[in-house]
Scaffold this active site. Sequence first.
Site, PDB file in Angstrom:
ATOM      1  N   GLN A  78       0.727  -1.172   0.212  1.00  0.00           N
ATOM      2  CA  GLN A  78      -0.114  -0.162  -0.286  1.00  0.00           C
ATOM      3  C   GLN A  78       0.874   1.179  -0.083  1.00  0.00           C
ATOM      4  OE1 GLN A  78      -3.222  -0.010   2.651  1.00  0.00           O
ATOM      5  NE2 GLN A  78      -4.057   1.967   2.176  1.00  0.00           N
ATOM      6  N   PHE A  79       1.258   1.585  -1.132  1.00  0.00           N
ATOM      7  CA  PHE A  79       2.149   2.820  -1.485  1.00  0.00           C
ATOM      8  C   PHE A  79       1.492   4.113  -0.712  1.00  0.00           C
ATOM      9  CE2 PHE A  79      -0.528   3.591  -5.158  1.00  0.00           C
ATOM     10  CZ  PHE A  79      -0.659   4.722  -5.250  1.00  0.00           C
ATOM     11  N   THR A  80       0.188   4.213  -0.522  1.00  0.00           N
ATOM     12  CA  THR A  80      -0.582   5.434   0.109  1.00  0.00           C
ATOM     13  C   THR A  80      -0.007   5.463   1.489  1.00  0.00           C
ATOM     14  OG1 THR A  80      -2.679   4.062   0.277  1.00  0.00           O
ATOM     15  CG2 THR A  80      -2.376   5.097  -1.650  1.00  0.00           C
TER      16      THR A  80
END
Length: 151
Positions: A78-80
Amino acid sequence: MRVVIQRVTEASVTIGPSIAGEIGPGLLIFLGVGREDTAEDGRWLAEKIAKLRIFPDADGNMNRSLLDTGGQALVVSQFTLHARTRKGTRPSFNDAAPPAVAAPLYDTFKTQLQTALGNRPVAAGEFGAMMAVRLLNDGPVTIIIDTKQKD
């Protein structure tokens, strides 16, 4: 690396019509890889998560770890988690590692976690894929860890 860890009674990740990974009682781990993260960050984080005492003992106190309970782990990229929201209303993801750097570190982290758990299998999503995550949060217990803030 940043993680959001949720203690769950069950969780799954689906890509399209197929379930990519699913677990019973254990931890759902959302993993964000930052630009300056290394495999050493992953090793430290994997060992920390395996030993994190967030499961109840016989008295209901959080004194047991994933190692103690034999629980399962599901890792989802989850890069966010590296979103910057200080300016304006559109998040910036400049602090997230580019896919060419993040994907290998994500794969390495999964292996490191498996090792830290005594070579128990670790379920996972697929790096970069659009995924649907289902979970039944237990507690609820949600913990955030950032390897750049180890103090």
